[in-house]
Design an enzyme around this catalytic site. Structure first.
Site, PDB file in Angstrom:
ATOM      1  N   HIS A  28      -1.529  -0.140   5.791  1.00 46.19           N
ATOM      2  CA  HIS A  28      -2.349   0.983   6.986  1.00 46.19           C
ATOM      3  C   HIS A  28      -1.028   2.328   7.260  1.00 46.19           C
ATOM      4  CE1 HIS A  28      -4.037  -2.745   8.740  1.00 46.19           C
ATOM      5  NE2 HIS A  28      -4.339  -1.713   7.914  1.00 46.19           N
ATOM      6  N   GLU A  76     -15.566   3.161  10.114  1.00 46.02           N
ATOM      7  CA  GLU A  76     -16.163   4.252  10.765  1.00 46.02           C
ATOM      8  C   GLU A  76     -16.054   5.768  10.385  1.00 46.02           C
ATOM      9  OE1 GLU A  76     -14.599   2.818  14.950  1.00 46.02           O
ATOM     10  OE2 GLU A  76     -13.889   4.147  14.109  1.00 46.02           O
ATOM     11  N   GLN A 101       0.985  -1.443   0.041  1.00 40.51           N
ATOM     12  CA  GLN A 101       0.108  -0.288  -0.137  1.00 40.51           C
ATOM     13  C   GLN A 101       1.263   1.149   0.084  1.00 40.51           C
ATOM     14  OE1 GLN A 101      -2.408  -0.413   3.383  1.00 40.51           O
ATOM     15  NE2 GLN A 101      -3.583  -2.460   3.027  1.00 40.51           N
ATOM     16  N   TYR A 157      -9.968 -11.017  10.034  1.00 42.04           N
ATOM     17  CA  TYR A 157     -10.094 -11.235   8.651  1.00 42.04           C
ATOM     18  C   TYR A 157      -9.856 -12.977   9.188  1.00 42.04           C
ATOM     19  CZ  TYR A 157      -8.836  -7.249   7.016  1.00 42.04           C
ATOM     20  OH  TYR A 157      -9.151  -5.664   6.894  1.00 42.04           O
TER      21      TYR A 157
END
Length: 382
Positions: free
Chosen positions: A163, A256, A96, A277
């Site tokens: 992340h 959220e 990522q 997960y």
């Protein structure tokens, strides 16, 4: 009027045609889409991209955008300059990681500062190996970033490649908010002595405001504004109230929508509405004294990313709504508010692609950065 499934097929076909090319010239997609309160068209500003992560709009109408692989591009007079902008910092484009968000200084026309976030590889004398989220500012001159200043880098570095957080937003007082995720681990997120899973508030030059909530607290990182976050991937200002709103990736379930307030703890991983997960339980607790509840949470996870408030008269029926991009379910979500309470939600553009960026431009139009297929789209109200 054509159904969206047909539009998605057209977009997917175009993505295949351009998948091995540099960004292509604009392709127009002008079918009318019906929603509950507004009909609109989807116009393609640019196609043939990979992962457009950040968007910024210059005062002259030019558009800057990042490709996560580590390139920064300029659209001038509606046409792409095919040469990437020079001077982009070295990034770790793995997993990522890569080149992320863009933000202009509120007084950009006076000072020319452009802010970028990126996955910064470990440098000499830095703690830990791997990478972490860094934020820099620079000016654009002759198609090159100059006057570069790294204003903040989270520490220590980690070997994980996910992340990163990496969103940025200025508030009405000129403070800059930055997000850093938990970097793939839950250890120490509830610890104020590190940068994992936090939202930070800085002055525009990277210095720490003296009224930050943890200034002077022994061992605490003074940049910290809020804590207990997993992976904040969306950040925007409510221009009416001045509050900063955030979207955050939960684990399996538990994404959220939050209002970020000074010194608050948002609970991760002590409380969550999600599970691991593999189906195992992270915690049985969803509520705990001293920890904030989200405005809403999504279960199953939608992977919320880009977020923006609609303030433009061009979309009068949507004014005051929040638009949230979903990456896992590939749609745009319209969230209606009464005050700070969510009263209604509507899915728009289902199967359009992974909506990474949502931005309202100074001209009042809404733009989306999409991956899979990689495109920049503009919504034109009818």
């Amino acid at each position: 009027m054509l159904k969206l499934s047909f539009i998605s097929a057209v977009l997917a076909l175009m993505a295949g045609l351009f998948s091995d090319c540099k960004p292509s010239e604009p392709v127009q997609v002008s079918q009318v889409i019906s929603s509950e309160k507004l009909n609109f068209r989807v116009d393609t500003v640019l196609s043939g991209l990979k992962v457009p992560w950040g968007l910024a709009f210059l005062p002259n109408g030019d558009i800057l955008f990042t490709e996560r692989k580590g390139e920064l591009y300029l659209i001038h007079d509606g046409k792409l300059n095919p040469e990437p902008i020079g001077g982009v910092p070295k990034v770790k484009a793995k997993g990522q990681g890569g080149l992320f968000d863009l933000e202009l200084h509120p007084k950009y026309e006076e000072n020319g500062w452009i802010y970028l976030s990126y996955a910064s590889p470990d440098e000499k004398n830095e703690e830990g190996g791997g990478s972490n989220t860094a934020f820099m500012r620079a000016r654009l001159k002759d198609h090159t970033l100059v006057d570069q200043q790294v204003i903040f880098k989270a520490s220590p570095n980690y070997q994980t490649n996910h992340h990163y957080g990496a969103r940025m937003e200025f508030d009405n007082d000129g403070y800059l908010y930055l997000t850093v995720g938990d970097r793939g681990g839950t250890d120490f997120v509830q610890d104020l002595t590190n940068h994992r899973g936090k939202v930070f508030r800085l002055n525009d030059d990277g210095t720490v405001p003296p009224d930050n909530p943890f200034v002077g607290v022994p061992g605490a990182m003074p940049e910290t504004f809020s804590w207990g976050h997993r992976n904040p991937q969306g950040l925007t200002l409510n221009p009416t109230t001045g509050e900063i709103w955030e979207t955050e990736h939960g684990p399996r379930g538990g994404d959220e929508l939050n209002i970020i307030r000074k010194g608050n703890n948002y609970g991760w991983p002590t409380i969550t509405y999600g599970i691991n997960y593999d189906g195992t339980i992270i915690t049985k607790d969803t509520v705990k004294e001293g920890m904030e509840q989200p405005v809403i949470f999504w279960r199953p996870s939608i992977a919320p990313c880009g977020i923006d408030f609609v303030t433009s008269d061009k979309y009068a029926p949507w004014k005051g709504n929040i638009l949230v991009g979903s990456m896992s379910f590939r749609y745009l979500e319209r969230v209606e508010l009464e005050g700070n309470e969510v009263v209604h939600q509507e899915k728009l553009l289902e199967n359009i692609g992974r909506v990474r960026v949502v931005r309202q431009a100074p001209d009042g139009y809404l733009y989306l950065g999409i991956e899979g297929p990689g495109m920049i789209l503009r919504l034109i109200p009818e």
